[in-house]
Design an enzyme around this catalytic site. Structure first.
Site, short mmCIF file in Angstrom:
data_model
loop_
_atom_site.label_atom_id
_atom_site.label_comp_id
_atom_site.label_asym_id
_atom_site.label_seq_id
_atom_site.Cartn_x
_atom_site.Cartn_y
_atom_site.Cartn_z
N ASP A 192 0.81 -1.23 0.00
CA ASP A 192 0.00 0.00 0.00
C ASP A 192 0.84 1.28 0.00
O ASP A 192 0.29 2.37 0.02
CB ASP A 192 -0.94 -0.01 1.22
N GLU A 275 11.03 -4.00 12.07
CA GLU A 275 12.22 -3.40 11.43
C GLU A 275 13.42 -3.48 12.38
O GLU A 275 14.52 -3.88 11.98
CB GLU A 275 11.98 -1.92 11.09
C1 UGA Z 1 3.16 -0.77 9.42
C2 UGA Z 1 4.56 -1.05 8.87
O1 UGA Z 1 4.85 -0.22 7.78
C3 UGA Z 1 4.63 -2.48 8.42
O2 UGA Z 1 5.85 -2.72 7.79
C4 UGA Z 1 4.44 -3.34 9.62
O3 UGA Z 1 4.45 -4.68 9.21
C5 UGA Z 1 3.12 -3.00 10.27
O4 UGA Z 1 2.94 -1.62 10.50
C6 UGA Z 1 3.07 -3.64 11.63
O5 UGA Z 1 3.90 -3.30 12.44
O6 UGA Z 1 2.18 -4.41 11.89
P1 UGA Z 1 0.75 -0.70 8.30
O7 UGA Z 1 0.52 0.28 7.21
O8 UGA Z 1 0.21 -0.38 9.65
O9 UGA Z 1 2.30 -0.99 8.37
O10 UGA Z 1 0.29 -2.15 7.94
P2 UGA Z 1 -0.35 -2.72 6.63
O11 UGA Z 1 0.01 -1.92 5.44
O12 UGA Z 1 -1.76 -3.01 6.89
O13 UGA Z 1 0.42 -4.12 6.52
C7 UGA Z 1 1.80 -4.22 6.24
C8 UGA Z 1 2.01 -5.22 5.11
O14 UGA Z 1 1.59 -6.51 5.54
C9 UGA Z 1 1.22 -4.90 3.85
O15 UGA Z 1 2.00 -5.12 2.71
C10 UGA Z 1 0.02 -5.84 3.92
O16 UGA Z 1 -0.44 -6.24 2.65
C11 UGA Z 1 0.57 -7.03 4.71
N1 UGA Z 1 -0.45 -7.68 5.56
C12 UGA Z 1 -1.26 -6.95 6.38
C13 UGA Z 1 -0.58 -9.05 5.55
O17 UGA Z 1 0.15 -9.73 4.80
N2 UGA Z 1 -1.51 -9.64 6.34
C14 UGA Z 1 -2.35 -8.95 7.16
O18 UGA Z 1 -3.19 -9.56 7.85
C15 UGA Z 1 -2.21 -7.57 7.17
MN MN Z 2 0.61 0.04 5.18
#
Ligand code: UGA
Ligand code: MN
Length: 338
Positions: A192, A275
Site C-alpha cells: 500500500d 524493522e
Molecule cells: C506498518 C509497517 O509499515 C509495516 O511494515 C508493519 O508490518 C506493520 O505496520 C506492523 O507493524 O504491523 P501498516 O501500514 O500499519 O504498516 O500495515 P499494513 O500496510 O496493513 O500491513 C503491512 C504489510 O503486511 C502490507 O503489505 C500488507 O499487505 C501485509 N499484511 C497486512 C498481511 O500480509 N496480512 C495482514 O493480515 C495484514
Molecule cells: Mn501500510
C-alpha cells in the site's frame, strides 16, 4: 518344461496358502502409499511457490526448471526498461493479503516496479491458497516474479490485539532469496506504500545496509536517520520507544551477500518491532550503514494508507445477470463474504 510346470505349481501352491496375507499386505501398502501421497500433496499446497522469469539468464539461475515459464504478459516486454546484466538485481519483497483493495494496490505498485530494470518482484501472500487474481496480474505485468503463499501462523492470527502483519510473508521472501540469489539487494515494499522509482537506483549499490527517508510516517510525517556532514547523528521518527533502529519498513535495503553471511537474520513476529528486530539480527552498527537518497535529503518512499473500501456486493451473483458481463466480472473481483 516339466520343471517349469512344477515351479509354476509350487508358486501357485505358495500363492494359495498365503493369498489372504498377501492381499492384506498389499492393502496395507496401498493405504500407506495413499496417506503418504496426501501428506506430500498437503505439504506442496502449504508451500506454494511460483516463479516466472521473463528475462534471459542470469535471472533463471537456481530456479527449478519446471517452474520457469514465460509470462503471458509479453505485450509489456517492449515497455520494460532495457536490462543490463551488469546491474545488481533488486529483490523487492512485498507482503500482501486478500481484501477489496488488494488488486488495485498491487496494480499500482507493479506498474511502478515495471519501470525499474533488473528487479525481481517477490510477492508473498498471507494465505494458504494460491490467489488466481494475483497470479493473473503478475503474468500480465511481464516482469520476473516469484509468488509465495506464506500464511501468518495461526497462533499469531488468533492472538488479541495488534498482529505481526506481513512478517511470515517477508521471512518467506528472505528464505527464497537465500535459496536462489547470490548477490543483489533486498527491499521490503508493502503493497500500500508509494515509491518514486528513483529510490531503487539509490539502493541498488547497497554494500551492507542502506537507509533513506520515508514520508507520511507517524504524527511526525517523516522517518529518517539524522545526518550531519555525512555522519549519523540520531533518528527522526514519531515512535522511538526501545528501538535501536527506529526506522520504517520502507526506509532501508539490505545487500544479499551481507544477508547470506548472517543465516539467522530474520524478522521477529513482534508487532511494532519488525524493522528493529530485523536490523538487530543483521548485527550491524550505524557507522556501517550507508545514507543514500542524496545523504537522506530526498523522500522517495511514502507510507501511504488506503482507506477501507467495499468489495463487490453479492447482488452481482443474482441469476438475472447470468449471461451478461456481470457473470464474467464476478469471477475477477473481490466478492464480499455476504
Ligand atoms: C506498518 C509497517 O509499515 C509495516 O511494515 C508493519 O508490518 C506493520 O505496520 C506492523 O507493524 O504491523 P501498516 O501500514 O500499519 O504498516 O500495515 P499494513 O500496510 O496493513 O500491513 C503491512 C504489510 O503486511 C502490507 O503489505 C500488507 O499487505 C501485509 N499484511 C497486512 C498481511 O500480509 N496480512 C495482514 O493480515 C495484514
Ligand atoms: Mn501500510
Amino acid at each position: 518344461m516339466a520343471g517349469s510346470k512344477e515351479t509354476q505349481e509350487i508358486r501357485r501352491g505358495k500363492c494359495a496358502c498365503s493369498t489372504s496375507r498377501k492381499r492384506l499386505v498389499s492393502k496395507y501398502l496401498s493405504v500407506v502409499f495413499l496417506v503418504l501421497a496426501v501428506v506430500m500433496l498437503a505439504y506442496e499446497l502449504s508451500t506454494v511457490r511460483i516463479d516466472r522469469i521473463s528475462c534471459p539468464p542470469p535471472y533463471d539461475r537456481g530456479v527449478p526448471r519446471q517452474e520457469l515459464r514465460m509470462p503471458s504478459g509479453q505485450a509489456n516486454r517492449a515497455e520494460r526498461p532495457a536490462e543490463s546484466v551488469d546491474l545488481p538485481t533488486i529483490y523487492v519483497i512485498t507482503p500482501t493479503y486478500r481484501r477489496p483493495v488488494q488488486i488495485p494496490e498491487l496494480t499500482r505498485l507493479g506498474q511502478t516496479l515495471m519501470h525499474v530494470p533488473r528487479l525481481h518482484w517477490i510477492v508473498a501472500e498471507d494465505t494458504n491458497n494460491t490467489n488466481r487474481q494475483v497470479l493473473e496480474l503478475l503474468d500480465h505485468l511481464g516482469m520476473p516474479y516469484t509468488y509465495l503463499t506464506t500464511p501468518m501462523p495461526s497462533k499469531y492470527r488468533k492472538k488479541a490485539g495488534s498482529k505481526p502483519k506481513g512478517v511470515a510473508n517477508r521471512n518467506g521472501g528472505l528464505d527464497w532469496v537465500r535459496q536462489h540469489a547470490t548477490s543483489g539487494v533486498i527491499y521490503f515494499a508493502d503493497d500500500d506504500n508509494t515509491y518514486d522509482i528513483r529510490v531503487f537506483e539509490e539502493m541498488r549499490y547497497t554494500k551492507r545496509v542502506s537507509m533513506f527517508p520515508v514520508g507520511l510516517v507517524t504524527n511526525k510525517g517523516l522517518s529518517t536517520p539524522v545526518v550531519r556532514n555525512g555522519k549519523f547523528v540520531s533518528f527522526y521518527d514519531g515512535w522511538i520507544s526501545k528501538r535501536i533502529f527506529p526506522v520504517d519498513m520502507a526506509g532501508f535495503a539490505i545487500n544479499v551477500d551481507f544477508l547470506l553471511k548472517r543465516p539467522d537474520a530474520r524478522m521477529p513476529f513482534v508487532p511494532g518491532y519488525e524493522e528493529d528486530g530485523m536490523l538487530r539480527s543483521l548485527n550491524i552498527t550505524m557507522d556501517e550503514v550507508e545514507f543514500v537518497a542524496k545523504n537522506c535529503t530526498k523522500v522517495y518512499a511514502w507510507h501511504t494508507r488506503t482507506g477501507p473500501s467495499h468489495g463487490a456486493a453479492r447482488t452481482i451473483l443474482d441469476a438475472k445477470y447470468n449471461n451478461t458481463n456481470l457473470q464474467t466480472i464476478r469471477e475477477n473481483v473481490y466478492l464480499n463474504k455476504k
